[in-house]
Each structure stands twice: as structure tokens, then as C-alpha cells.
Design a protein around this motif. Sequence first.
Motif, short mmCIF file in Angstrom:
data_model
loop_
_atom_site.label_atom_id
_atom_site.label_comp_id
_atom_site.label_asym_id
_atom_site.label_seq_id
_atom_site.Cartn_x
_atom_site.Cartn_y
_atom_site.Cartn_z
N ASP A 102 -15.78 -12.31 -4.99
CA ASP A 102 -15.40 -12.67 -3.62
C ASP A 102 -14.34 -13.76 -3.57
OD1 ASP A 102 -16.90 -10.82 -2.39
OD2 ASP A 102 -18.53 -12.15 -1.77
N ILE A 103 -14.35 -14.66 -4.57
CA ILE A 103 -13.45 -15.82 -4.52
C ILE A 103 -11.98 -15.41 -4.52
CG2 ILE A 103 -13.32 -16.19 -7.03
CD1 ILE A 103 -13.83 -19.09 -4.69
N GLY A 113 -17.48 -6.66 2.68
CA GLY A 113 -18.31 -6.34 1.52
C GLY A 113 -17.61 -5.53 0.46
N HIS A 114 -16.28 -5.67 0.40
CA HIS A 114 -15.51 -4.89 -0.56
C HIS A 114 -15.89 -5.24 -2.00
CE1 HIS A 114 -12.29 -2.57 -2.16
NE2 HIS A 114 -11.67 -3.62 -2.68
N ALA A 150 -10.62 -5.50 -7.15
CA ALA A 150 -11.05 -5.92 -5.81
C ALA A 150 -9.89 -6.23 -4.89
CB ALA A 150 -11.97 -7.13 -5.91
N ILE A 151 -8.79 -6.78 -5.43
CA ILE A 151 -7.69 -7.17 -4.55
C ILE A 151 -6.76 -6.00 -4.25
CG2 ILE A 151 -7.74 -9.59 -5.29
CD1 ILE A 151 -5.23 -8.94 -6.99
N ARG A 152 -7.18 -4.79 -4.59
CA ARG A 152 -6.39 -3.57 -4.38
C ARG A 152 -4.98 -3.77 -4.93
NH1 ARG A 152 -9.24 -4.05 0.67
NH2 ARG A 152 -10.73 -2.35 0.91
N PRO A 153 -4.87 -3.97 -6.24
CA PRO A 153 -3.56 -4.33 -6.80
C PRO A 153 -2.59 -3.16 -6.80
CG PRO A 153 -5.14 -3.92 -8.55
CD PRO A 153 -5.91 -3.84 -7.25
N GLN A 184 -8.85 4.78 -7.06
CA GLN A 184 -8.00 3.76 -6.42
C GLN A 184 -6.70 3.70 -7.21
OE1 GLN A 184 -10.18 0.01 -6.26
NE2 GLN A 184 -8.30 -1.10 -5.91
N PRO A 185 -5.83 4.71 -7.06
CA PRO A 185 -4.66 4.83 -7.94
C PRO A 185 -3.74 3.61 -7.86
CG PRO A 185 -4.95 6.79 -6.60
CD PRO A 185 -5.86 5.75 -6.04
#
Lengths: 264, 266
Positions: A102-103, A113-114, A150-153, A184-185
Motif C-alpha cells: 500500500d505504501i 483495495g488494489h 501494484a502501481i500498474r507500471p 496486466q500487460p
Amino acid sequence: MAVTAGLSVDIRRKRFAGDGRTPPHTAIENLQFDVPVGQFCCLLGPSGCGKTTLLNIAAGLDHDVDGSVGIPSDDTGSRPAVSYMFQTPRLLPWMSVRDNVDIVLDPGARAEGHGVRLLERMELGSYLDAYPTRLSGGQRRRVALARAFAIRPALLLLDEPFVSLDQPVGNRLREILLDQWQAQPTTVLFVTHDLDEAIFLGDRILFLSQPPSRVVQDVAVDLARPRTPGSPAIHAFRTGLLDRHGGLLAGLAGATTDPGHSTP
Amino acid sequence: MAVGTVDVAATAWGRLRRIIGSPAGLRIFSFVLLLSVWSLATTADPSGQVLPAPWVVLDTLWYHLNEEGLLFHLGVTLWRVAAAFFGAMVIGVALGILMGARRRADIVLDGWHILFLNMPALVLIILCYVWFGLTEVAAIVAVALNKIPNVVVTVREGTRAVDRELLDVARVFRVDRRTTFLRFFLPQLYPYVMAAARGGIALIWKIVLVVELLGRSNGVGFKLHEFFQLFDIAAVLAYTLAFVVIMMVIEYGVMAPLERRFTRWR
């Protein structure tokens, strides 16, 4: 977020000035390549050949370089997210598994809640409130992997993330990585010195030389997915590759069986 | 039958040995030993003036507690300890981080730091009183100035030992500066800050007494000076006892739980 351009690396020279104890040395010289959007590109090279240096430059940790690294850009024009999975998990030991992911999220993604969803996908649902010190090596790397996604890079950098794990745990993590990448390509630059790992994971393998690093061979991995680690197909691909480029890859083939191989 | 009796005796003896050998047992033993040595030593002083017996000290403590405003003087001293402590910690931690993280700042401030580190407490107290007058502020500043250099030493060391790799994580994931400082950087300093705080409180209360003795008209130090002139050793020991008890309460009631909270993840 539509990503419109891939990764383009053009480094004329990356030099480390010595500091009395270590002599100055040139890590990278004339290293040029492009990675199209969404490609899983493996970088293979002997230890100490500047692979980590290259990732640090791409991640924006090292700006002292003659050349440029163009990271995938999106249509919003803002600098898109680059994420980095380091050789060691680098989790914050004073934060729970949940907080470690989360951080790095912005408040919106955290609220929906990703992070927790990703951790659950990584089979860590029952460890959300555990501290990293309580986890096994494989579990810690799954947390680091969840954090990286998590950060959808738009660009995901991985620096030998599964080194020093035993075979089954490593294979499981590689499968999880591919699953998540397919769900999540994103454009991936994966550094390794293990040829089998590169063949199992990559769309393409770039072979780097001894330092100063440059690309010595660019190989497309045209095996169908899903692949199976240690399968005859991977074995055949490896044999074919070594037959065709045996001379060029000689030093490297040694490195794959001897991870402690180092440069003089 | 006989065998059974021996067994009971053996287990009872064993149990006793376990109790005495346990940490709590050893602490009690140590305390009883202190009282015994003290009581024995009082026999060398028939007048009871130079070294009063433990029960005399307790009696005096009770008297001062009820009749002589011991709590007031204790409270005043505690307030000064707290003010100087928090002042010294805030400034010391800030300077320590600055000097640990920035090489230029370290070079500039290092000379001053060594100067203050080696300046005798008494000199700082005298100078503060001379320059700022015999005031409350001068007293607290004098105490804080004595402690700050020690906090700086510990916190600077901690800052230098900070794991840069974790800070790189914050940079890559573009965590904002505030969160980076509070969640990535500061937790690495907690052990050092706690060590500085522990040593700090013990040092500060000793210096506060000197400051009170030299230039205040209340507080434990002031009272001790008075008892010294009256040669009232029982009262000196009674005040000492009262203050030591309070400092132990702070150690076990505040510092230890705080430390447990910060190191929970281990």
C-alpha cells in the motif's frame, strides 16, 4: 492509459569514477536497443557486465550517464510508472505485508483495495498482517512482485529476482510472474544470467558482452506459450542457440552453470 | 517411605533453588543484599548523622512528603527534566540527521559539535546564568545544551547506517518526501533515538540538580543544597530515593513499552 511508445536505450558510455579503493571503469559502452510496448525482454550477460547499472539508469536512480533511456510514455504526457523488482526483495521490515504494498500506491488505488487484491492473487491472502521477517524467501519475493505490479507500471524492471531460490519455488514464482504479466500487460526488462530462465520467460533475449557492455546477440524466442520449465522444447531451443552462436556465447554458457563467474 | 521423604525434600530444595536462581529472585536477592550492607554500615556511625539507617530514611521521606512539600520540589524538577529532555531530543535528532545525511553540514558543524561535547557541564551552566540571568529559561537551556551533543553523536551514527537500498525503493516508486522520511527513513533511526533518549534522561536529571543548586530557589537540587548546609543526610537520602523511584517508573512505564512498540516487527 494507452502506452504509445516502447523502451529505447541509447547509452554511449557509463563510467564509474574510481575512489582510491576501486579503479575507474567503464561499465557500458555503445549499448543500443529498443523494446516494443508489451514485450517481455530478457537481458542475459555475465556477472558484473553492467546489467544492474542499466536497470538503475532506466529506473531513474542513476542520472550520471552519457546517453539516454527513453521509457515507455503514455498519451497523458506525464512520466508513466516505472517499477523495479530488485535482486533482494527490499521489503520494509517494520511494515506488514499489506502496508508494504500500500505504501507505494496513491490514496485512490489504496482505498479501492488494489494492493490487497494483488496480494491475494499471489496467494498471500492469509499473510496480509504478517511482518516480512515471518515469511519465507519465496513469500517475500511474491510480496515484492505484488508491489512491483501494484502501481500498474508501464515499464517493469526485474534484476535477477529469483536468484538463490530452489528450483520448484523459483519455477512457481516465474509462473506467477507470467500470469500477472498476461493479466496486466506491460513492457518488461528482465535481467538474468540463467539462459533457461530467459528462454522460459522471454519474448526475446538480448545477450550482453563483458564490460563495457554492448549487445552481442539479439534472439527472438518464438516458442508458444504456455511453456514448461525444463521441457524438451526449451532444451532444444537452448541447444540450437548454442550451436548457432556457440562462439559468441561461450563465455555466457559457462556463466549459466557457474553463477559465481566474475569478470577479471 | 524414606525414599519418598527424601524426594519431597529434594523437590522442595530444587524449587527453592529455582526461585532464587530466577531473574526475579536474583533481583530481590540483590536488593536485600543492598539493604543488609547499608544496615551493617550504619553500625559504624553510632550518631546516625552521617549514615542514617534505611528505616530512618524512609521515615524522613514520609515526613517530607506530608509536611515539607517534597512533591512540589519533585514536580518542579521533573518539569525541568522534561523541558530540557524534549528540547535536547528535538534539536539533537534534527542536527544528527542533518550531519549524518549531509557531508557539508557535517564538516561545518563538526568543530562546534566537538567544542560542546567537551565543554564541562558546569561551564555551560555558569555561562548561561551569566548571559541570560538566573531565570528558568537559562536553567533549561543550560541543561539542554549539555545533552544535545550526545544525542547528535548517536543519531548521526544511526543516519550514516541507514539502508540506502530501502530509500532507493521509495525513489523508484516515487513515494513523496514526507512519507519517505516518516515511513522509510525514521523507523531505521528508532533504535538510535531510543538509545539517545535512555542515556539522555539519566544524564539530564543529574545536570538539572546542579543547575538548581547554582541558581534556582526550588526543586530537588535546591533542597539538597539546603540539607547539605543543615547537614541533614537523612533528608538528602530521602530526596534521592524519591527521585530514583520516579526515574525507574519512567524507565519501566514509558521507555520500555515505547521501545517494545517500535521493535514489535522483530
